[in-house]
Structure formats: C-alpha cells, structure tokens
Design an enzyme around this catalytic site. Structure first.
Site, short mmCIF file in Angstrom:
data_model
loop_
_atom_site.label_atom_id
_atom_site.label_comp_id
_atom_site.label_asym_id
_atom_site.label_seq_id
_atom_site.Cartn_x
_atom_site.Cartn_y
_atom_site.Cartn_z
N ARG A 88 65.81 36.14 -31.15
CA ARG A 88 66.51 35.22 -30.54
C ARG A 88 66.87 35.32 -29.16
O ARG A 88 67.57 34.85 -28.49
CB ARG A 88 67.71 34.63 -31.34
N ARG A 160 74.75 19.88 -41.93
CA ARG A 160 75.11 21.39 -41.49
C ARG A 160 76.36 21.17 -40.83
O ARG A 160 76.48 20.44 -39.67
CB ARG A 160 74.09 22.01 -40.93
#
Ligand code: AMP
Length: 214
Positions: A88, A160
């Site tokens: 990332r 979520r």
C-alpha cells in the site's frame, strides 16, 4: 503465479481476487481481511490496528509486514498468491520485493484496476458484506434479494465500520497519496498492466485474466 492487485478502495480488487483464486487455485491474501480478523478476535495486533483502520489511515508497516511474512510462509502460498490491498506504499513494496528475494522469488505481474472517482464513492457507500461467507453486495448495483440477508447462505449482511463517508474520503486520499505511486513502481519493473474496472464483474475478470496470460 505471484500477482499484486492494485486499485483504490472500491475498485473491485477483492471481488476479482476471489474469482482469480477460484480460477487459478492460488490463495487471495487480503491484508484488510487479515486485519479485520485480528480486530474481531481482539488480538494484541488487532487492538493496535483498530484505531488506524477506523480513521481510514494505514496501519503501521511493521504490523502489516509481520502479518504478510507469516501468511506467505504458509504452504498454500508456495505455488503463488494474489495480493489484495498489499503493498500500500513504497516501503511495503520494497519490503515485499526483499522478502521474496530471500526465497528466490519475485512478483510476476501487478494489475492496476482503474475506476472513476464518483463511481468509487457509490460503490463504497453501498457496499455490504456477508458476516458468514464473505459474499459481497452493493445496495445500488447488486442488491441481495432480501435486504440485509445473504442470497448464498442466509447470513446477516453488514456495513463495514470504515465504509462511512468521512472515513471513505480519507481512505481515498490515502490511496492517492501513498498507494497510487506504486503504479509507477511496477511500471518501472515492467510488470504493470492496467485494466478498466468499470462494467460487469465477468468482463473485468476477462480483462484481468487476459493481462495475466499475456
Ligand atoms: P481494505 O479492506 O484493503 O480496504 O483495508 C481496510 C483498512 O485496513 C485500510 O483502510 C487500512 O487501515 C488497513 N490496511 C489494509 N491493508 C493495509 C496495508 N497493506 N497497509 C496498511 N494498512 C492496511
């Protein structure tokens, strides 16, 4: 084959990774899933990671790299893997290359799944996941037959915690600043393929598969 899937939150990386896993018989390794499992199990690592995740920030490289190192050492990763949500940032990409070099391996292909910003927002705010089998839905594009219930297994669908608007915009900004530069990183290594992530899931899978066979 060792594959990295690159793409913004909501680009469909997770969906494509699951389909590629079935198609190719190699595991999907999602650092987001591993971290969420650690958070639900309330492990020491999960407790450390939770605040960053709730804020839409990246969890520390140390935690994520330790987790990835352990996961890649499992026997099912020997024949290859699909990395979803990792690396990332530049430090993670370099650490991954170093880790693989230690065992005489490297990444074969990085596939960048590209989706326009407005579509990403809709996908993320509408996203629902089955708490039991992990199946993914979207209330705008691919709703379940019955609201809140999984078509496949009857499990409860959840939104979520980090799919709220404030965290979503933070996650998209973090992607642009820290993860997007990895497109150039893999391009420079001659490993990058870019595909459009808009349209039908099956068509996107076909495009991804073509770049992997090329
Ligand atoms: P994801 O499911 O991939 O969108 O990840 C959800 C959250 O987990 C992210 O917003 C980060 O807080 C954290 N996370 C997942 N993968 C990484 C990673 N490779 N490095 C740092 N943080 C991560």
């Amino acid at each position: 084959m060792r594959i990295v899937l690159l793409g913004a939150p909501g680009s469909g990386k997770g969906t494509q990774a699951k389909l590629l896993m079935e198609q190719r018989g190699i595991p999907q390794i999602s650092t987001g899933d591993l971290l969420r499992a650690a958070v639900s199990a309330k492990t020491a690592l999960g407790l450390k990671a939770k605040a960053a995740m709730d804020a839409g920030e990246l969890v520390s490289d140390e935690i994520v790299l330790g987790m990835v190192r352990e996961r890649l050492a499992e026997p099912d990763a020997e024949r290859g893997f699909i990395l979803d949500g990792f690396p990332r940032n530049g430090a993670q990409a370099a650490a991954l290359d170093a880790l693989l070099a230690e065992i005489g391996q490297d990444i074969d292909r990085a596939v960048h799944i590209q989706v326009a910003f407005d579509e990403l927002l809709k996908r993320l705010t509408g996203r629902r996941t089955c708490t039991q089998c992990g199946a993914l839905y979207n209330v705008y594009f691919s709703p379940p037959r019955q609201e809140g219930v999984c078509d496949r297994c009857g499990g409860t669908l959840m939104h979520r915690d980090d799919d709220n608007e404030q965290t979503i915009s933070r996650r998209l900004r973090v992607y642009q600043e820290q993860t997007q530069p990895l497109v150039d990183y893999y391009q420079a290594q001659g490993k990058l393929a870019t595909v459009s992530g808009s349209g039908e899931v099956a068509d996107i899978l076909r495009r991804v598969s073509e770049t992997l066979s090329a």
